[in-house]
Design a protein around this motif. Structure first.
Motif, PDB file in Angstrom:
ATOM      1  N   LEU A   1      61.261  83.505  19.591  1.00 18.59           N
ATOM      2  CA  LEU A   1      60.813  84.288  18.446  1.00 18.59           C
ATOM      3  C   LEU A   1      61.470  85.666  18.428  1.00 18.59           C
ATOM      4  N   VAL A   2      61.574  86.292  19.585  1.00 19.15           N
ATOM      5  CA  VAL A   2      62.277  87.579  19.667  1.00 19.15           C
ATOM      6  C   VAL A   2      63.748  87.397  19.301  1.00 19.15           C
ATOM      7  N   GLY A   3      64.358  86.314  19.780  1.00 25.44           N
ATOM      8  CA  GLY A   3      65.749  86.028  19.428  1.00 25.44           C
ATOM      9  C   GLY A   3      65.916  85.787  17.930  1.00 25.44           C
ATOM     10  N   ALA A   4      64.930  85.124  17.325  1.00 22.32           N
ATOM     11  CA  ALA A   4      64.989  84.874  15.882  1.00 22.32           C
ATOM     12  C   ALA A   4      64.893  86.179  15.101  1.00 22.32           C
ATOM     13  N   ILE A   5      64.062  87.102  15.554  1.00 22.93           N
ATOM     14  CA  ILE A   5      63.930  88.399  14.874  1.00 22.93           C
ATOM     15  C   ILE A   5      65.234  89.189  14.987  1.00 22.93           C
ATOM     16  N   VAL A   6      65.830  89.200  16.176  1.00 25.50           N
ATOM     17  CA  VAL A   6      67.118  89.882  16.357  1.00 25.50           C
ATOM     18  C   VAL A   6      68.187  89.206  15.491  1.00 25.50           C
ATOM     19  N   GLY A   7      68.177  87.883  15.468  1.00 27.87           N
ATOM     20  CA  GLY A   7      69.127  87.150  14.629  1.00 27.87           C
ATOM     21  C   GLY A   7      68.941  87.464  13.153  1.00 27.87           C
ATOM     22  N   PHE A   8      67.690  87.649  12.729  1.00 30.33           N
ATOM     23  CA  PHE A   8      67.416  87.990  11.337  1.00 30.33           C
ATOM     24  C   PHE A   8      67.985  89.361  10.991  1.00 30.33           C
ATOM     25  N   VAL A   9      67.837  90.310  11.887  1.00 26.92           N
ATOM     26  CA  VAL A   9      68.392  91.646  11.651  1.00 26.92           C
ATOM     27  C   VAL A   9      69.913  91.572  11.538  1.00 26.92           C
ATOM     28  N   VAL A  10      70.539  90.806  12.430  1.00 23.25           N
ATOM     29  CA  VAL A  10      71.992  90.649  12.385  1.00 23.25           C
ATOM     30  C   VAL A  10      72.401  89.927  11.101  1.00 23.25           C
ATOM     31  N   LEU A  11      71.667  88.880  10.731  1.00 23.81           N
ATOM     32  CA  LEU A  11      71.953  88.143   9.502  1.00 23.81           C
ATOM     33  C   LEU A  11      71.864  89.042   8.276  1.00 23.81           C
ATOM     34  N   MET A  12      70.826  89.858   8.196  1.00 23.93           N
ATOM     35  CA  MET A  12      70.669  90.748   7.041  1.00 23.93           C
ATOM     36  C   MET A  12      71.770  91.805   7.009  1.00 23.93           C
ATOM     37  N   THR A  13      72.221  92.261   8.168  1.00 18.55           N
ATOM     38  CA  THR A  13      73.330  93.209   8.217  1.00 18.55           C
ATOM     39  C   THR A  13      74.606  92.567   7.681  1.00 18.55           C
TER      40      THR A  13
ATOM     41  N   VAL B   1      74.812  89.959   5.678  1.00 22.58           N
ATOM     42  CA  VAL B   1      74.629  89.709   4.247  1.00 22.58           C
ATOM     43  C   VAL B   1      74.822  91.002   3.449  1.00 22.58           C
ATOM     44  N   GLY B   2      74.281  92.118   3.935  1.00 27.81           N
ATOM     45  CA  GLY B   2      74.422  93.393   3.240  1.00 27.81           C
ATOM     46  C   GLY B   2      75.867  93.856   3.159  1.00 27.81           C
ATOM     47  N   VAL B   3      76.590  93.740   4.262  1.00 31.01           N
ATOM     48  CA  VAL B   3      77.999  94.136   4.260  1.00 31.01           C
ATOM     49  C   VAL B   3      78.800  93.196   3.365  1.00 31.01           C
ATOM     50  N   GLY B   4      78.500  91.916   3.436  1.00 30.52           N
ATOM     51  CA  GLY B   4      79.197  90.957   2.581  1.00 30.52           C
ATOM     52  C   GLY B   4      78.952  91.220   1.110  1.00 30.52           C
ATOM     53  N   LEU B   5      77.710  91.502   0.746  1.00 28.46           N
ATOM     54  CA  LEU B   5      77.403  91.806  -0.654  1.00 28.46           C
ATOM     55  C   LEU B   5      78.073  93.096  -1.102  1.00 28.46           C
ATOM     56  N   ALA B   6      78.095  94.094  -0.242  1.00 30.13           N
ATOM     57  CA  ALA B   6      78.753  95.347  -0.600  1.00 30.13           C
ATOM     58  C   ALA B   6      80.246  95.130  -0.842  1.00 30.13           C
ATOM     59  N   TYR B   7      80.837  94.268  -0.041  1.00 31.89           N
ATOM     60  CA  TYR B   7      82.262  93.980  -0.197  1.00 31.89           C
ATOM     61  C   TYR B   7      82.517  93.168  -1.460  1.00 31.89           C
ATOM     62  N   VAL B   8      81.703  92.146  -1.696  1.00 31.06           N
ATOM     63  CA  VAL B   8      81.924  91.243  -2.833  1.00 31.06           C
ATOM     64  C   VAL B   8      81.585  91.911  -4.162  1.00 31.06           C
ATOM     65  N   LEU B   9      80.511  92.689  -4.202  1.00 33.47           N
ATOM     66  CA  LEU B   9      80.043  93.252  -5.464  1.00 33.47           C
ATOM     67  C   LEU B   9      80.641  94.608  -5.806  1.00 33.47           C
ATOM     68  N   ASN B  10      81.522  95.148  -4.974  1.00 27.59           N
ATOM     69  CA  ASN B  10      82.119  96.453  -5.229  1.00 27.59           C
ATOM     70  C   ASN B  10      83.205  96.329  -6.279  1.00 27.59           C
ATOM     71  N   ASP B  11      83.049  97.058  -7.371  1.00 36.12           N
ATOM     72  CA  ASP B  11      84.064  97.116  -8.414  1.00 36.12           C
ATOM     73  C   ASP B  11      84.920  98.353  -8.201  1.00 36.12           C
ATOM     74  N   PRO B  12      86.234  98.206  -8.136  1.00 35.84           N
ATOM     75  CA  PRO B  12      87.089  99.384  -7.960  1.00 35.84           C
ATOM     76  C   PRO B  12      87.028 100.337  -9.155  1.00 35.84           C
ATOM     77  N   GLU B  13      86.636  99.837 -10.313  1.00 28.86           N
ATOM     78  CA  GLU B  13      86.615 100.673 -11.511  1.00 28.86           C
ATOM     79  C   GLU B  13      85.377 101.549 -11.621  1.00 28.86           C
TER      80      GLU B  13
END
Length: 99
Positions: free
Chosen positions: A47-59, A61-73
């Motif tokens: 369960l502790v490993g799952a919580i740590v994995g969730f934090v890493v997963l959300m990080t 996902v957040g970086v991926g979304l920032a990269y994908v959704l960033n418009d240069p304009e």
């Protein structure tokens, strides 16, 4: 109606939360004692490993979304070639002159 980017963010966040809830449910079913009294030691560690994995997963996902959704304009990034000036050099020069 919601914007396309907002819908993508909502789906990504909801998917990650559902994955986390499914993992926690699986750990509870697999490593819990039948009386509802808690988890075995291995279940607690997972369960502790799952919580740590969730934090890493959300990080990720957040970086991926920032990269994908960033418009240069949209003006979030400035290119020194477009402006023709180097703001860091000007700031350093102004601070040296002030001293």
């Amino acid at each position: 109606m919601l914007e396309r980017e907002r819908i993508i963010e909502i789906v990504a966040a909801a998917s990650a939360v559902l994955i986390m809830l499914g993992t926690m449910y699986w750990i509870g079913i697999t490593y819990g004692n039948g009386n509802g009294g808690g988890l075995a030691v291995e279940g607690g560690e997972l369960l502790v490993g799952a919580i740590v994995g969730f934090v890493v997963l959300m990080t990720i996902v957040g970086v991926g979304l920032a990269y994908v959704l960033n418009d240069p304009e949209d003006g979030l990034e400035t290119d020194e070639n477009e402006t023709g000036t180097d703001t860091d050099t000007e700031t350093e020069t102004e601070s040296k002159n002030a001293v």
